[in-house]
Design an enzyme around this catalytic site. Sequence first.
Site, PDB file in Angstrom:
ATOM      1  N   CYS A  37     -10.781  54.492  13.750  1.00  0.00           N
ATOM      2  CA  CYS A  37     -11.496  53.298  13.272  1.00  0.00           C
ATOM      3  C   CYS A  37     -13.006  53.482  13.335  1.00  0.00           C
ATOM      4  CB  CYS A  37     -11.083  52.067  14.080  1.00  0.00           C
ATOM      5  SG  CYS A  37     -11.460  52.197  15.831  1.00  0.00           S
ATOM      6  N   CYS A 107      -7.803  48.995  20.896  1.00  0.00           N
ATOM      7  CA  CYS A 107      -9.159  48.589  21.281  1.00  0.00           C
ATOM      8  C   CYS A 107      -9.244  48.459  22.804  1.00  0.00           C
ATOM      9  CB  CYS A 107      -9.535  47.281  20.606  1.00  0.00           C
ATOM     10  SG  CYS A 107      -9.015  47.191  18.867  1.00  0.00           S
TER      11      CYS A 107
END
Length: 145
Positions: A37, A107
Amino acid sequence: MGMSPYSDKVMDHFMNPRNMGDLADANAVGEVGNPACGDVMKLFMKIGDNETIEDVKFKTFGCGAAIASSSMATELLKGKKIDEAIALTNQAIVNALDGLPESKIHCSVMAEEAVEAALVDYYNKAGKDVAEIEKMKAAVKATKE
Ligand code: FES
């Protein structure tokens, strides 16, 4: 909140991140990135003589869940001992945030990795055996299974 996939806690830590910024006298700095990402997280800790985390800050260039995870991680780390920081899992961060959507779990993993990277930095600077960190992490994971 309606259609938001994010808990109130995630939104709060995203909108009002705790402990964001630099830490000039940090003696433990970890930086990790996720190539998939492109997000990057940097964690600073000031660890005192008695192995207590006296201060902690973060800088995250990333998505809202990454910012919320970093912010929550700093809250969970402050005042803790090194062994407690080593034992901090991404799942503990997710739980403290009242959950994250499945697609955003990575995350929180980045936050766990940033803590580990900072501890490796601290161990290196202190001339301690970095392999101890992996051993302690493995022991923590084993007790959770
Ligand atoms: Fe990569 Fe959140 S999307 S850290």
